[in-house]
Write an enzyme that holds these catalytic residues in place. Structure first.
Site, mmCIF file in Angstrom:
data_model
loop_
_atom_site.group_PDB
_atom_site.id
_atom_site.type_symbol
_atom_site.label_atom_id
_atom_site.label_comp_id
_atom_site.label_asym_id
_atom_site.label_seq_id
_atom_site.Cartn_x
_atom_site.Cartn_y
_atom_site.Cartn_z
ATOM 1 N N CYS A 115 0.554 -1.290 -0.083
ATOM 2 C CA CYS A 115 -0.220 0.142 0.256
ATOM 3 C C CYS A 115 0.950 1.595 -0.255
ATOM 4 O O CYS A 115 0.175 2.920 -0.357
ATOM 5 C CB CYS A 115 -0.939 0.472 1.622
ATOM 6 S SG CYS A 115 -2.024 -1.232 0.873
ATOM 7 N N HIS A 257 -3.379 7.289 2.030
ATOM 8 C CA HIS A 257 -3.459 5.775 1.518
ATOM 9 C C HIS A 257 -4.879 5.524 2.489
ATOM 10 O O HIS A 257 -5.178 5.960 3.671
ATOM 11 C CB HIS A 257 -2.620 4.508 1.706
ATOM 12 C CG HIS A 257 -3.202 3.659 1.524
ATOM 13 N ND1 HIS A 257 -3.484 2.603 0.890
ATOM 14 C CD2 HIS A 257 -3.167 2.016 2.686
ATOM 15 C CE1 HIS A 257 -4.109 1.877 0.987
ATOM 16 N NE2 HIS A 257 -3.462 1.217 2.588
ATOM 17 N N ASN A 287 -10.307 -0.418 -0.359
ATOM 18 C CA ASN A 287 -8.707 -0.152 -0.262
ATOM 19 C C ASN A 287 -7.667 -0.530 -1.817
ATOM 20 O O ASN A 287 -8.034 -1.394 -1.424
ATOM 21 C CB ASN A 287 -8.163 -0.574 1.183
ATOM 22 C CG ASN A 287 -6.391 -0.356 0.879
ATOM 23 O OD1 ASN A 287 -5.962 -0.749 0.243
ATOM 24 N ND2 ASN A 287 -6.285 -0.803 2.230
HETATM 25 N N1 COA Z 1 -17.871 -9.095 8.804
HETATM 26 C C1 COA Z 1 -18.727 -8.811 10.139
HETATM 27 N N2 COA Z 1 -17.789 -9.404 11.291
HETATM 28 C C2 COA Z 1 -16.354 -9.705 11.064
HETATM 29 C C3 COA Z 1 -16.241 -8.497 9.738
HETATM 30 C C4 COA Z 1 -17.028 -8.393 8.822
HETATM 31 N N3 COA Z 1 -16.765 -8.350 7.698
HETATM 32 N N4 COA Z 1 -14.713 -9.295 9.743
HETATM 33 C C5 COA Z 1 -14.522 -9.558 11.122
HETATM 34 N N5 COA Z 1 -15.418 -9.685 11.472
HETATM 35 C C6 COA Z 1 -15.406 -9.406 13.092
HETATM 36 C C7 COA Z 1 -14.095 -10.900 14.032
HETATM 37 O O1 COA Z 1 -14.410 -11.632 13.237
HETATM 38 C C8 COA Z 1 -14.073 -10.463 14.418
HETATM 39 O O2 COA Z 1 -15.256 -11.205 15.239
HETATM 40 P P1 COA Z 1 -14.969 -12.277 16.883
HETATM 41 O O3 COA Z 1 -14.875 -11.161 17.838
HETATM 42 O O4 COA Z 1 -16.246 -13.044 17.207
HETATM 43 O O5 COA Z 1 -13.431 -12.194 16.462
HETATM 44 C C9 COA Z 1 -14.870 -8.777 15.432
HETATM 45 O O6 COA Z 1 -15.154 -8.707 13.794
HETATM 46 C C10 COA Z 1 -13.466 -8.383 15.365
HETATM 47 O O7 COA Z 1 -12.516 -8.247 14.869
HETATM 48 P P2 COA Z 1 -11.353 -7.220 14.987
HETATM 49 O O8 COA Z 1 -10.759 -7.354 13.150
HETATM 50 O O9 COA Z 1 -10.858 -7.044 16.174
HETATM 51 O O10 COA Z 1 -11.643 -5.522 14.205
HETATM 52 P P3 COA Z 1 -11.852 -4.368 14.204
HETATM 53 O O11 COA Z 1 -12.660 -3.308 15.091
HETATM 54 O O12 COA Z 1 -10.168 -4.308 14.574
HETATM 55 O O13 COA Z 1 -11.764 -3.981 12.735
HETATM 56 C C11 COA Z 1 -10.356 -3.936 10.638
HETATM 57 C C12 COA Z 1 -11.164 -5.771 11.449
HETATM 58 C C13 COA Z 1 -9.597 -5.311 10.031
HETATM 59 C C14 COA Z 1 -11.522 -3.291 9.592
HETATM 60 C C15 COA Z 1 -9.312 -3.214 11.426
HETATM 61 O O14 COA Z 1 -8.460 -4.236 11.908
HETATM 62 C C16 COA Z 1 -8.666 -2.348 10.182
HETATM 63 O O15 COA Z 1 -9.172 -1.745 9.109
HETATM 64 N N6 COA Z 1 -7.274 -3.176 10.084
HETATM 65 C C17 COA Z 1 -6.892 -2.515 9.208
HETATM 66 C C18 COA Z 1 -6.381 -2.841 8.216
HETATM 67 C C19 COA Z 1 -5.864 -1.682 6.759
HETATM 68 O O16 COA Z 1 -5.731 -0.893 6.701
HETATM 69 N N7 COA Z 1 -5.247 -2.971 5.581
HETATM 70 C C20 COA Z 1 -4.286 -2.356 4.820
HETATM 71 C C21 COA Z 1 -3.353 -1.865 5.827
HETATM 72 S S1 COA Z 1 -2.066 -1.026 4.430
#
Ligand code: COA
Length: 336
Positions: A115, A257, A287
């Site tokens: 990214c 980004h 993204n």
């Molecule tokens: N729909 C529903 N539930 C979902 C889901 C979706 N699309 N994706 C994840 N979950 C669930 C998980 O399984 C987890 O369930 P559990 O508590 O039963 O285990 C719960 O939601 C929380 O997951 P978590 O990963 O802690 O959520 P979060 O608030 O951190 O959000 C992201 C997840 C990925 C959106 C967030 O961490 C994020 O944006 N991270 C950065 C990603 C990014 O920018 N990547 C590129 C970098 S260049």
């Protein structure tokens, strides 16, 4: 122009997303997710994906053609494609893109910084121009993560979309609008496992054993990635503004980004710059990896949010881990 006055100047901007749209509701029909979860956690409502048979190179050609048109140019001395989803593992995608753009036998190569790829590519291209090795470089960020996502992974499927964006850099004066300044790049390979495709490179191929299907998919540990993205983009933007001779509060637009709307908000809070100064198109495209920053620039420019004369810092963060940023005064160009 003396060496120290010579700069790489942004003179054209183009973007392209494939026509097929996947909404959050479309994803929820096949996966245990919902529009409510995705939009509240990420700010994303839809993303574009390539149709079967399409490729990253196809998108790169479209965006590259538009950047050339925006600059009013028909040639470039070098083509750089930032991508982590090349058309093939070998060779690089850029030579074929240059050929399809009719640019003949120019230098062409790929850059892989996930990214942050576009910022790394922009910095590399600016180096060629500033050193006098090239008069112009076409810098394209293009990715098709839809081709490497695990169809059953609701988290990554919700986040990533396909697209391409490109900038035309030409030699100019350091005092001109569009001149790049204050580039900052960083990495932390100790955390390379947080964002990866485990198989397909030399490590998992050199065993001679076929890779398990899961190992060929993209994986990401969302929580630590979120925290690192906020931390590094915030400090990189500050470092770059300082190198450009600007106070952070003097930045008119921070074009980051587009990883997650909550990451943009957290960076804004950390560097104490109003969120209104952070253009965002993540709702419409998700993204798009290396395409993210030029796509955000093109959309902000088309929306009238990004205006000539504004002090702009571009910032990225991604797999590697990698991060980086660059500053410029926005030039009077029309995105194509
Ligand atoms: N729909 C529903 N539930 C979902 C889901 C979706 N699309 N994706 C994840 N979950 C669930 C998980 O399984 C987890 O369930 P559990 O508590 O039963 O285990 C719960 O939601 C929380 O997951 P978590 O990963 O802690 O959520 P979060 O608030 O951190 O959000 C992201 C997840 C990925 C959106 C967030 O961490 C994020 O944006 N991270 C950065 C990603 C990014 O920018 N990547 C590129 C970098 S260049």
């Amino acid at each position: 122009m003396t060496g120290s006055d010579r700069a790489a100047v942004v003179a054209g901007l183009g973007s392209w997303v494939p026509p097929t749209v996947v909404t959050n509701d479309d994803l929820a029909r096949h996966l245990d997710t919902s529009d409510e979860w995705i939009s509240s956690r990420t700010g994303i409502r839809r993303r574009h994906v390539i149709d079967p048979g399409g490729s990253t190179g196809d998108l790169a050609v479209e965006a590259g053609r538009r950047a050339l048109k925006s600059a009013g140019e028909e040639r470039a001395d070098i083509v750089v494609v930032a991508t982590s989803t090349p058309d093939r593992p070998c060779p690089a995608t850029a030579p074929e893109v240059a050929d399809r753009l009719g640019l003949g036998g120019v230098g062409a190569f790929d850059i892989a910084a996930v990214c942050t790829g576009f910022v790394y590519a922009l910095g590399t291209a600016a180096g060629f121009v500033q050193a006098g090795f090239a008069r112009s470089v076409l810098v394209i960020g293009a990715d098709t993560f839809s081709t490497i996502l695990n169809p059953a992974d609701r988290t990554t499927r919700a986040i990533f979309g396909d697209g391409a964006g490109a900038v035309y850099l030409r030699a100019g004066a350091a005092t001109e609008p569009g001149a790049l300044k204050g580039l900052h790049l960083g990495s932390d390979g100790g955390q390379s496992d947080l964002i990866q495709v485990a198989a397909g490179g030399s490590r998992q191929r050199s065993t001679g054993l076929p890779a398990a299907a899961e190992a060929t998919y993209f994986t990401m540990e969302g929580r630590p990635v979120f925290a690192e993205a906020v931390r590094h983009m915030a400090s990189s933007v500050t470092t770059t503004a300082d190198a450009a001779g600007w106070a952070v509060e003097d930045i008119d637009k921070v074009v980051l980004h587009q990883a997650n709307a909550r990451i943009l908000a957290a960076v804004a809070e950390r560097i104490d710059v109003p969120l209104e100064r952070f253009p965002a198109n993540i709702e419409r495209v998700g993204n798009t990896v290396a395409a993210s920053i030029p796509l955000a620039l093109a959309d902000a420019s088309a929306d009238g949010e990004l205006l000539p004369g504004q002090r702009v810092v571009l910032g990225g963060f991604g797999g590697g881990l990698t991060w980086g940023s660059v500053a410029l005064v926005w030039p009077d160009i029309t995105a194509a």
